[in-house]
Design a protein around this motif. Structure first.
Motif, mmCIF file in Angstrom:
data_model
loop_
_atom_site.group_PDB
_atom_site.id
_atom_site.type_symbol
_atom_site.label_atom_id
_atom_site.label_comp_id
_atom_site.label_asym_id
_atom_site.label_seq_id
_atom_site.Cartn_x
_atom_site.Cartn_y
_atom_site.Cartn_z
ATOM 1 N N SER A 10 0.844 -1.191 0.000
ATOM 2 C CA SER A 10 0.000 0.000 0.000
ATOM 3 C C SER A 10 0.879 1.241 0.000
ATOM 4 O O SER A 10 1.881 1.306 0.710
ATOM 5 N N GLY A 11 0.533 2.211 -0.832
ATOM 6 C CA GLY A 11 1.305 3.436 -0.941
ATOM 7 C C GLY A 11 2.475 3.358 -1.904
ATOM 8 O O GLY A 11 3.208 4.332 -2.064
ATOM 9 N N ALA A 12 2.655 2.222 -2.560
ATOM 10 C CA ALA A 12 3.754 2.079 -3.523
ATOM 11 C C ALA A 12 3.591 3.097 -4.648
ATOM 12 O O ALA A 12 2.476 3.514 -4.973
ATOM 13 N N VAL A 13 4.711 3.465 -5.237
ATOM 14 C CA VAL A 13 4.703 4.385 -6.375
ATOM 15 C C VAL A 13 5.350 3.681 -7.559
ATOM 16 O O VAL A 13 6.515 3.288 -7.494
ATOM 17 N N LEU A 14 4.573 3.490 -8.615
ATOM 18 C CA LEU A 14 5.091 2.957 -9.872
ATOM 19 C C LEU A 14 5.302 4.109 -10.830
ATOM 20 O O LEU A 14 4.489 5.044 -10.871
ATOM 21 N N THR A 15 6.358 4.060 -11.600
ATOM 22 C CA THR A 15 6.575 5.014 -12.678
ATOM 23 C C THR A 15 6.674 4.198 -13.963
ATOM 24 O O THR A 15 7.458 3.245 -14.029
ATOM 25 N N ILE A 16 5.864 4.552 -14.950
ATOM 26 C CA ILE A 16 5.838 3.839 -16.221
ATOM 27 C C ILE A 16 6.303 4.787 -17.312
ATOM 28 O O ILE A 16 5.808 5.908 -17.428
ATOM 29 N N THR A 17 7.247 4.307 -18.123
ATOM 30 C CA THR A 17 7.726 5.109 -19.238
ATOM 31 C C THR A 17 7.942 4.208 -20.448
ATOM 32 O O THR A 17 8.074 3.002 -20.314
ATOM 33 N N SER A 18 7.935 4.809 -21.602
ATOM 34 C CA SER A 18 8.223 4.075 -22.820
ATOM 35 C C SER A 18 9.735 4.047 -23.016
ATOM 36 O O SER A 18 10.460 4.843 -22.435
ATOM 37 N N PRO A 19 10.236 3.129 -23.826
ATOM 38 C CA PRO A 19 11.679 3.034 -24.033
ATOM 39 C C PRO A 19 12.243 4.320 -24.635
ATOM 40 O O PRO A 19 11.560 5.018 -25.368
ATOM 41 N N ILE A 20 13.480 4.578 -24.293
ATOM 42 C CA ILE A 20 14.169 5.774 -24.786
ATOM 43 C C ILE A 20 15.324 5.289 -25.651
ATOM 44 O O ILE A 20 16.088 4.425 -25.236
ATOM 45 N N SER A 21 15.426 5.858 -26.835
ATOM 46 C CA SER A 21 16.551 5.477 -27.700
ATOM 47 C C SER A 21 17.402 6.706 -27.960
ATOM 48 O O SER A 21 16.941 7.837 -27.869
ATOM 49 N N GLY A 22 18.612 6.464 -28.245
ATOM 50 C CA GLY A 22 19.528 7.560 -28.514
ATOM 51 C C GLY A 22 20.317 7.296 -29.774
ATOM 52 O O GLY A 22 20.247 6.208 -30.354
ATOM 53 N N GLY A 23 21.075 8.230 -30.175
ATOM 54 C CA GLY A 23 21.846 8.019 -31.378
ATOM 55 C C GLY A 23 23.145 8.732 -31.340
ATOM 56 O O GLY A 23 23.576 9.343 -30.458
#
Length: 92
Positions: free
Chosen positions: A79-92
């Protein structure tokens, strides 16, 4: 129990908000929480989170309380957990 989900990058744009709070069952996993969010969300966000069969997309990056966790992790949320969701990040 309630958890907070922070949304980043493309996920944030699809959701139209920075974060949300959802109720999940005791002993829920990270993937279970993402699936629950997808079910409760509109199409643009749902399509980023899960595939047509409802499985969480393996390309998502998820952090639990600021620590990266694989979607295959069986760790249970508190209870009270924090999830952070993100899409993949690519670089070049």
């Amino acid at each position: 129990m309630q958890i907070t989900i922070n949304l980043e990058a493309q996920v944030r744009r699809a959701a139209g908000r920075e974060s949300t709070t959802i109720d999940v069952a005791d002993h829920s996993t990270v993937a279970g929480a993402v699936q629950k969010l997808a079910v409760a969300s509109e199409e643009p966000l749902r399509k980023l989170l899960v595939d047509d069969s409802g499985a969480v997309r393996p390309t998502l990056m998820v952090f639990l309380n600021d620590e990266h966790v694989p979607l295959s992790s069986e760790c249970q949320l508190a209870s009270g957990a924090v999830l952070t969701i993100t899409s993949p990040i690519s670089g070049g």
